[in-house]
Design an enzyme around this catalytic site. Structure first.
Site, PDB file in Angstrom:
ATOM      1  N   ASP A  18      -7.837  12.812  -3.881  1.00  0.00           N
ATOM      2  CA  ASP A  18      -7.279  11.458  -3.953  1.00  0.00           C
ATOM      3  C   ASP A  18      -7.986  10.754  -5.110  1.00  0.00           C
ATOM      4  O   ASP A  18      -9.007  11.222  -5.613  1.00  0.00           O
ATOM      5  CB  ASP A  18      -7.538  10.720  -2.633  1.00  0.00           C
ATOM      6  CG  ASP A  18      -7.090   9.271  -2.692  1.00  0.00           C
ATOM      7  OD1 ASP A  18      -5.931   9.025  -3.096  1.00  0.00           O
ATOM      8  OD2 ASP A  18      -7.889   8.371  -2.371  1.00  0.00           O
ATOM      9  N   SER A  19      -7.458   9.590  -5.476  1.00  0.00           N
ATOM     10  CA  SER A  19      -8.091   8.795  -6.527  1.00  0.00           C
ATOM     11  C   SER A  19      -9.456   8.255  -6.093  1.00  0.00           C
ATOM     12  O   SER A  19     -10.268   7.896  -6.944  1.00  0.00           O
ATOM     13  CB  SER A  19      -7.179   7.629  -6.883  1.00  0.00           C
ATOM     14  OG  SER A  19      -6.846   6.905  -5.712  1.00  0.00           O
ATOM     15  N   TYR A  50      -5.442   4.764  -9.264  1.00  0.00           N
ATOM     16  CA  TYR A  50      -4.328   5.440  -9.939  1.00  0.00           C
ATOM     17  C   TYR A  50      -3.061   4.565  -9.853  1.00  0.00           C
ATOM     18  O   TYR A  50      -2.150   4.717 -10.653  1.00  0.00           O
ATOM     19  CB  TYR A  50      -4.016   6.777  -9.262  1.00  0.00           C
ATOM     20  CG  TYR A  50      -4.962   7.931  -9.535  1.00  0.00           C
ATOM     21  CD1 TYR A  50      -6.170   7.769 -10.212  1.00  0.00           C
ATOM     22  CD2 TYR A  50      -4.624   9.207  -9.099  1.00  0.00           C
ATOM     23  CE1 TYR A  50      -7.023   8.852 -10.429  1.00  0.00           C
ATOM     24  CE2 TYR A  50      -5.458  10.296  -9.320  1.00  0.00           C
ATOM     25  CZ  TYR A  50      -6.662  10.111  -9.988  1.00  0.00           C
ATOM     26  OH  TYR A  50      -7.485  11.197 -10.198  1.00  0.00           O
ATOM     27  N   CYS A  81      -3.194  11.601  -2.345  1.00  0.00           N
ATOM     28  CA  CYS A  81      -2.906  10.305  -2.964  1.00  0.00           C
ATOM     29  C   CYS A  81      -1.389  10.147  -3.126  1.00  0.00           C
ATOM     30  O   CYS A  81      -0.725  11.029  -3.687  1.00  0.00           O
ATOM     31  CB  CYS A  81      -3.575  10.274  -4.332  1.00  0.00           C
ATOM     32  SG  CYS A  81      -3.262   8.807  -5.290  1.00  0.00           S
ATOM     33  N   ASN A  82      -0.862   9.034  -2.648  1.00  0.00           N
ATOM     34  CA  ASN A  82       0.585   8.810  -2.768  1.00  0.00           C
ATOM     35  C   ASN A  82       1.021   8.692  -4.218  1.00  0.00           C
ATOM     36  O   ASN A  82       2.047   9.243  -4.612  1.00  0.00           O
ATOM     37  CB  ASN A  82       0.975   7.531  -2.020  1.00  0.00           C
ATOM     38  CG  ASN A  82       0.990   7.704  -0.533  1.00  0.00           C
ATOM     39  OD1 ASN A  82       2.030   7.852   0.079  1.00  0.00           O
ATOM     40  ND2 ASN A  82      -0.189   7.703   0.087  1.00  0.00           N
ATOM     41  N   THR A  83       0.226   7.977  -5.029  1.00  0.00           N
ATOM     42  CA  THR A  83       0.607   7.792  -6.432  1.00  0.00           C
ATOM     43  C   THR A  83       0.610   9.132  -7.162  1.00  0.00           C
ATOM     44  O   THR A  83       1.541   9.448  -7.909  1.00  0.00           O
ATOM     45  CB  THR A  83      -0.363   6.805  -7.120  1.00  0.00           C
ATOM     46  OG1 THR A  83      -0.504   5.648  -6.299  1.00  0.00           O
ATOM     47  CG2 THR A  83       0.139   6.405  -8.479  1.00  0.00           C
ATOM     48  N   GLU A 160     -10.588  -1.608   1.564  1.00  0.00           N
ATOM     49  CA  GLU A 160     -11.917  -1.153   1.128  1.00  0.00           C
ATOM     50  C   GLU A 160     -13.008  -2.154   1.512  1.00  0.00           C
ATOM     51  O   GLU A 160     -14.144  -1.772   1.778  1.00  0.00           O
ATOM     52  CB  GLU A 160     -11.918  -0.883  -0.381  1.00  0.00           C
ATOM     53  CG  GLU A 160     -11.049   0.316  -0.690  1.00  0.00           C
ATOM     54  CD  GLU A 160     -11.263   0.933  -2.055  1.00  0.00           C
ATOM     55  OE1 GLU A 160     -12.205   0.547  -2.775  1.00  0.00           O
ATOM     56  OE2 GLU A 160     -10.458   1.820  -2.403  1.00  0.00           O
ATOM     57  N   CYS A 192       0.820   4.592   1.224  1.00  0.00           N
ATOM     58  CA  CYS A 192      -0.424   4.505   0.452  1.00  0.00           C
ATOM     59  C   CYS A 192      -1.553   4.903   1.388  1.00  0.00           C
ATOM     60  O   CYS A 192      -1.535   4.559   2.576  1.00  0.00           O
ATOM     61  CB  CYS A 192      -0.636   3.082  -0.063  1.00  0.00           C
ATOM     62  SG  CYS A 192      -2.244   2.827  -0.844  1.00  0.00           S
ATOM     63  N   THR A 193      -2.526   5.607   0.824  1.00  0.00           N
ATOM     64  CA  THR A 193      -3.636   6.121   1.645  1.00  0.00           C
ATOM     65  C   THR A 193      -4.349   5.042   2.454  1.00  0.00           C
ATOM     66  O   THR A 193      -4.880   5.324   3.521  1.00  0.00           O
ATOM     67  CB  THR A 193      -4.690   6.757   0.716  1.00  0.00           C
ATOM     68  OG1 THR A 193      -4.945   5.861  -0.374  1.00  0.00           O
ATOM     69  CG2 THR A 193      -4.216   8.092   0.193  1.00  0.00           C
ATOM     70  N   HIS A 194      -4.401   3.824   1.911  1.00  0.00           N
ATOM     71  CA  HIS A 194      -5.209   2.784   2.542  1.00  0.00           C
ATOM     72  C   HIS A 194      -4.493   2.069   3.705  1.00  0.00           C
ATOM     73  O   HIS A 194      -5.136   1.419   4.513  1.00  0.00           O
ATOM     74  CB  HIS A 194      -5.579   1.717   1.511  1.00  0.00           C
ATOM     75  CG  HIS A 194      -6.570   2.169   0.490  1.00  0.00           C
ATOM     76  ND1 HIS A 194      -6.354   3.268  -0.320  1.00  0.00           N
ATOM     77  CD2 HIS A 194      -7.794   1.690   0.156  1.00  0.00           C
ATOM     78  CE1 HIS A 194      -7.392   3.421  -1.125  1.00  0.00           C
ATOM     79  NE2 HIS A 194      -8.275   2.486  -0.852  1.00  0.00           N
TER      80      HIS A 194
HETATM   81  N1  DGL Z   1      -4.805   6.526  -3.190  1.00  0.00           N
HETATM   82  C1  DGL Z   1      -3.857   5.621  -3.802  1.00  0.00           C
HETATM   83  C2  DGL Z   1      -2.453   5.905  -3.227  1.00  0.00           C
HETATM   84  O1  DGL Z   1      -2.295   6.382  -2.117  1.00  0.00           O
HETATM   85  C3  DGL Z   1      -4.247   4.174  -3.607  1.00  0.00           C
HETATM   86  C4  DGL Z   1      -5.427   3.753  -4.437  1.00  0.00           C
HETATM   87  C5  DGL Z   1      -5.158   3.828  -5.921  1.00  0.00           C
HETATM   88  O2  DGL Z   1      -4.404   3.003  -6.460  1.00  0.00           O
HETATM   89  O3  DGL Z   1      -5.692   4.727  -6.554  1.00  0.00           O
HETATM   90  O4  DGL Z   1      -1.486   5.654  -3.882  1.00  0.00           O
END
Ligand code: DGL
Length: 275
Positions: A18-19, A50, A81-83, A160, A192-194
């Site tokens: 992940d990012s 990301y 990571c979704n992105t 976070e 999104c992961t968060h």
């Molecule tokens: N992990 C990213 C996602 O799921 C979110 C955090 C980022 O922008 O890197 O898209």
């Protein structure tokens, strides 16, 4: 995969990247479903986020992360990571000799299973929303579905910071989700992961009639399904090990990551992606 036949060892680790810390929500679900697997997590904390970057940059960063895990002999790569899943999955699949799964397809499948009205909302980073990846994946499965997208960039720093309850996240969620409520979606993908950390507040704003789809949970199920279909589940009766790799300060990652992982994080090591 790039055409060559590769045989994997069932005792090899599963790689997850992940990012930053967010992918720990995905790893946590994988650990829950697959307690005997060895898991290696890579958080690209030097380059996070990301979600606001261009597709080219995300593909470049994701490729370095994936290569770093592949050389450690993983049997499966999970792009947590979704992105990165939205932009880089095809490039990674073409370049690397390991099976690769992302978070978008499992989330889309679960959304299509859940919806009755065919109106599905998807929330994610600006990058994930701009990519149209969830919309494409959902429409491939359900061509008549109506997909409504909304970027919720402030959810990432809120999660976070640990601000996942109370007025501040509630006001942000109310503002972001108003349009999706008006459209009367019956299913909302947490793309999104968060966002699983904000599930309570998102559910409160959307109301009890809207089903929330957690891409992390769906991806863990898909991980188990793929390993099982390939005969690659590690089942020797002993718990698997966790290793966490980061590209910036391990202590910062341990502090924030513990909230995402649910326990203190041990075995966090720094790695250089540009040796
Ligand atoms: N992990 C990213 C996602 O799921 C979110 C955090 C980022 O922008 O890197 O898209």
């Amino acid at each position: 995969m790039n055409g060559q036949t590769v045989h994997f060892d069932r005792n090899a680790p599963v790689g997850i990247f992940d990012s930053g810390v967010g992918g720990l929500t995905v790893m946590r679900q994988i650990r829950r479903l697959l307690p005997q697997e060895h898991l290696i997590y890579l958080g690209d904390t030097a380059r996070v986020p990301y979600g606001t970057k261009s597709p080219e940059t995300v593909i470049r960063y994701a490729t370095r992360c994936a290569q770093t895990l592949t050389v450690r002999g993983i049997k499966l790569l999970v792009v947590a990571c979704n992105t990165a899943s939205a932009y880089a999955l095809d490039a990674l699949r073409a370049a690397l000799p390991v099976p690769i799964i992302g978070v978008v397809e499992p989330g889309a499948q679960a959304a299509v299973r859940s919806t009755h009205s065919g109106k599905i909302g998807v929330i994610g980073t600006p990058g994930t929303v701009r990519s149209g990846a969830y919309e494409r994946a959902i429409r491939q499965l359900a061509p008549d579905a109506r997909v409504f997208l909304q970027a919720c960039p402030l959810f990432v720093p809120l999660a976070e910071e640990g601000w996942v309850r109370g007025d501040v996240p509630f006001l942000a969620a109310n503002r972001y989700l108003g349009r999706l409520k008006q459209r009367q979606v019956d299913t909302l993908v947490l793309g999104c992961t968060h966002y699983p950390l904000l599930r309570g507040v998102i559910g409160k704003v959307m109301g009890p009639d809207v089903s929330l789809v957690d891409s992390a949970r769906e991806t863990a199920r898909e991980t188990r399904r793929i390993l099982s279909a390939a005969g690659l589940i590690r089942n020797n009766g002993r718990p698997g090990k966790n290793l966490f790799l980061v590209t910036d300060n391990p202590n910062t990652f341990s502090g924030t990551g513990a909230r995402f992982w649910g326990h203190p994080l041990e075995h966090v090591e720094w790695v250089d992606l540009n040796p």
